[in-house]
Enzyme design. Structure first.
Site, short mmCIF file in Angstrom:
data_model
loop_
_atom_site.label_atom_id
_atom_site.label_comp_id
_atom_site.label_asym_id
_atom_site.label_seq_id
_atom_site.Cartn_x
_atom_site.Cartn_y
_atom_site.Cartn_z
N HIS A 307 2.38 83.48 32.76
CA HIS A 307 3.49 82.74 32.16
C HIS A 307 3.54 83.08 30.67
CE1 HIS A 307 5.03 78.92 30.21
NE2 HIS A 307 6.02 79.24 31.00
N ASN A 308 4.76 83.26 30.13
CA ASN A 308 4.90 83.59 28.71
C ASN A 308 3.89 84.66 28.31
OD1 ASN A 308 6.95 81.73 28.49
ND2 ASN A 308 5.74 80.19 27.42
N GLU A 337 6.05 87.75 32.60
CA GLU A 337 7.28 87.10 32.16
C GLU A 337 7.76 87.69 30.84
OE1 GLU A 337 9.17 82.65 31.63
OE2 GLU A 337 7.04 82.93 31.21
N ASP A 339 10.81 86.79 28.03
CA ASP A 339 11.91 85.96 27.55
C ASP A 339 12.75 86.80 26.58
OD1 ASP A 339 10.74 83.97 28.95
OD2 ASP A 339 10.55 82.55 27.29
N HIS A 352 9.46 83.13 22.45
CA HIS A 352 9.68 81.84 23.10
C HIS A 352 10.84 81.16 22.39
CE1 HIS A 352 7.94 77.93 24.93
NE2 HIS A 352 8.57 78.64 25.83
N GLU A 386 13.62 86.19 31.81
CA GLU A 386 14.40 85.00 31.43
C GLU A 386 15.45 85.48 30.44
OE1 GLU A 386 13.70 80.69 29.40
OE2 GLU A 386 12.24 81.34 30.89
#
Length: 757
Positions: A307-308, A337, A339, A352, A386
């Site tokens: 995650h992230n 991931e 973003d 983020h 994302e």
């Protein structure tokens, strides 16, 4: 000098020109940023296993690292810091020391290309040497490390030996220590030197519990014949196939005496070497390679997911770095991931969103993927996008993905047809798959058609009140909390093949409206609610469609949830913050330590059946193994760094089972006063496990403290199905998940079938 020679002879390492120059020391720049560039004097210590560096100004030793902590050395501008200084420092003078675990890299600039090559080649040689050491050599290295600070003339008097014992984490009776000292002092000089100290160390480290076990199978108490060793392997180690050949191979591999080896005899030294080796480990060596069926649909596997991935620290102000991707990929992570947000100069950036975390260009992330995606394993990588970019920058993203990744990027189905089920990891080897929103259906894009707008926006990580609360708490009011719907770029949409993100309504809705190549994401709280209310439906859903789970938005410190409950219902992509050490990542590393660490673990059959009746709350036993665990002893447990000077650990062991709720349990040994060197517990525990296929076994060693919280010493976690029965060593890992040789536990494990009524 004598001490240095003893060290090198014990380690089996020969000095060369590079190592000699490194021992003389070199002035180099340590760099952390464009503005932080400071001179440090680096020097390899006499043991060739430790590097000290100190300030140019004060001359005081500032810091040190062990060669065993180094994973690799990168030449040139192969870090973000050195890349940013490329115009100032030539590549041939630059290198990066990369450490195991989560320790920050060390970026260095030498005064000349020759000095850089000296350290690059020297460190690479030492790292290769350390990684090929056997257990005996690691123990010798540990001994050398302890010996060096004491006496440079190669002699040790009894007072110095007592000091050494405290450094080795043992509080020994003075009379007993003096008796061993006198026994080893063959020259009767009142000091130990060279081989005398080796004799003292051997007497100190004699393993009574191993000797007792050895003598149980040895008729004369001095050796194991081939037949006696075969008996031990069959009766204790539960080896059933080809034990004669296995015994011969093990004797040939671990018996130090050529004479004994020629007679197919195993001495006590050879027996101990076998027990301390990978062949004597608790982890089944067959599971260290890919041994599972890799031809089933992707949704039939647990998939290592982060995650992230770009974050190195917390979720609000932490550093974003491509190092996060490198570290995750090196440890076998297969779902990362990214973003994506609009950046300056038309270039998308990764960070983020709506926080103060630093930003990295999307192009650099893709370049890192191209370079590192298949270093650890060749099975497919899934990139969870994302997407917050404008159509214009989405087009740039698509162009960069295709231009940099080339053939690695999957841009159509493997056979050009609409899939009726997901392809397998085997079919997708060497491929990078994008997960994200898509215009219309895969059928349309295969036929050259597509809707102008996505059918519905998948809110992903901004779907719930937790995320909104995070924004209210941490984001300036100038940002609107209302999600702005954005159109998708057709060029980017066409890159989404097998992992189209869709919103989740209900399991019934998914079954009737969605395709196998579509998937939904859930926050941890929503997942736990679904597990409680509809556990069996969740199991059936995950048998045909992929699911990704992500941490709560309130985890701004990058903490993690326990992934076990999600695995219990078959969720495939259970994403954790890899940068945060702790019990949750221990479980993660434990599950994915099997199957060659390839990042894919085949789910049990009852989690792959769309008509399964399995529910973790009411498990139907698919196996009934009940392990009995006897913890016999520990060896050379590490000292606690933040303890006061001279403090000795009071160790105890906690054994944990993590699995379905009915199986989850833990038991603890008593603690032993002042002995981290060779504590013996001799305690046994029994656990009843109904679903061994989902169970993880975790051993934790802590330092007991009645006044404050116990300190962590080491741990080891593995799947219960990868446990080897018999007398086994457990080689402990640090909180960071890296080895801490020679620290280990010695255990005896039996599996018993629980009689059914």
């Amino acid at each position: 000098y004598m001490c240095a020679q003893l060290s090198l002879s014990l380690a089996g390492l020969q000095l060369d020109e590079n190592l000699e120059q490194m021992q003389q020391g070199t002035m180099m720049r340590k760099v952390k940023s464009k503005n932080w560039k400071k001179q440090r004097f680096f020097m390899l210590q006499d043991d060739c296993m430790t590097v000290w560096y100190k300030s140019k100004m004060s001359g005081r030793a500032k810091s040190a690292f062990s060669v065993s902590d180094v994973e690799t050395v990168r030449e040139g501008h192969q870090s973000e810091v050195l890349q940013s200084l490329a115009e100032e420092f030539p590549a041939e003078c630059c290198f990066t020391v990369v450490f195991h675990g989560r320790r920050s890299n060390l970026d260095l600039v030498a005064g000349s290309p020759e000095e850089a090559q000296c350290w690059i080649q020297g460190l690479q040689r030492l790292v290769e040497f350390v990684t090929t050491m056997d257990q005996k050599e690691k123990i010798d290295q540990y001994l050398n490390y302890l010996l060096f600070p004491l006496d440079k003339d190669g002699r040790m008097n009894f007072k110095e030996v007592q000091h050494l014992l405290r450094m080795m984490n043992v509080d020994m009776n003075e009379d007993h220590a003096l008796q061993l000292f006198k026994m080893a002092d063959k020259s009767e000089t009142g000091t130990l030197e060279g081989e005398e100290f080796v004799l003292f160390y051997k007497a100190l480290t004699q393993r009574d519990e191993v000797l007792e076990l050895f003598q149980d199978y040895s008729e004369d108490g001095k050796k194991l014949t081939l037949l006696e060793f075969v008996d031990f392997l069959q009766q204790e180690q539960m080896e059933v196939n080809g034990t004669d050949e296995l015994a011969m191979a093990l004797i040939d591999k671990y018996e130090p005496s050529d004479t004994a080896k020629a007679r197919h005899i195993l001495s006590i030294d050879g027996f101990l070497m076998y027990l301390c080796s990978p062949d004597g480990s608790i982890f089944n060596p067959e599971h260290r390679k890919v041994f599972q069926d890799m031809t089933q649909p992707l949704c039939h596997y647990f998939i290592s997911s982060s995650h992230n991935t770009y974050l190195m620290e917390d979720q609000l102000r932490g550093q974003s770095s491509v190092e996060g991707y490198i570290r995750a990929l090196k440890r076998g992570c297969r779902c990362l991931e990214v973003d994506c947000w609009d950046g300056p100069n038309g270039e998308p950036i990764v960070y983020h969103g709506r926080t103060f975390t630093s930003k990295i260009p999307f192009r650099e992330v893709v370049t890192t993927l191209e370079k590192y995606a298949f270093r650890a394993t060749n099975y497919p990588v899934i990139i969870s996008i994302e997407n917050h970019c404008s159509i214009e920058q989405q087009d740039i993203m698509a162009q960069q993905l295709k231009g940099i990744l080339g053939e690695q990027l999957l841009l159509t189905t493997i056979d050009g047809r609409v899939p009726v089920q997901l392809p397998s990891p085997e079919e997708l080897k060497g491929k990078i798959i994008l997960k994200g929103k898509k215009l219309g259906y895969l059928e349309d894009s295969l036929n050259g058609l597509a809707d102008e707008m996505p059918e519905q926006e998948d809110m992903e990580e901004e779907e719930g009140p937790e995320e909104q609360l995070k924004l209210l708490l941490h984001v300036s009011c100038q940002f609107s909390l209302q999600k702005i719907k954005q159109s998708l770029s057709k060029e980017f949409s066409d890159c989404i093949i097998y992992c189209k993100s869709v919103p989740f309504s209900s399991f019934q809705h998914s079954r009737s409206h969605y395709k196998p190549y579509e998937m939904s994401s859930f926050a941890e709280s929503k997942t736990r609610k679904l597990i409680r209310e509809t556990g069996n439906e969740f199991v059936r859903h995950n048998a045909w469609q992929l699911t990704r789970i992500f941490p709560s938005g309130l985890r701004t410190d990058s903490s993690n949830y326990n992934p076990q409950a999600m695995w219990n219902v078959g969720c495939q992509m259970v994403a954790l913050n890899f940068q945060t050490a702790g019990a949750e990542m221990d479980l993660y590393d434990g599950l994915f330590s099997q199957n060659g660490r390839c990042g894919y673990v085949l789910k049990p059959s009852f989690l792959r059946d769309t008509e399964s009746v399995f529910s973790p709350e009411n498990p139907e036993s698919s196996g009934n193994n009940s392990p009995l665990i006897l913890i016999i002893s520990g060896q050379q447990l590490p000292k606690i760094h933040n303890k006061k000077e001279g403090s000795i650990v009071d160790p105890f062991v906690r054994v944990e089972i993590h699995g379905v709720p009915a199986d989850s349990a833990k038991q603890e040994t008593r603690y032993i006063d002042n002995n981290g060197f060779n504590p013996q517990w001799g305690e046994s525990f029994q656990f009843q496990v109904w679903v061994p296929e989902l169970a993880l076994l975790r051993f934790v060693v802590e330092d007991y403290d009645k006044a404050t919280r116990n300190d962590f010493v080491g741990q080891y976690t593995l799947p219960l199905t990868s446990v080897k029965a018999g007398y086994r060593h457990i080689h402990l890992l640090s909180k960071d998940g890296t080895g801490i040789p020679p620290a280990s536990l010695f255990v005896h494990i039996q599996f018993r079938e629980v009689p059914t009524e």
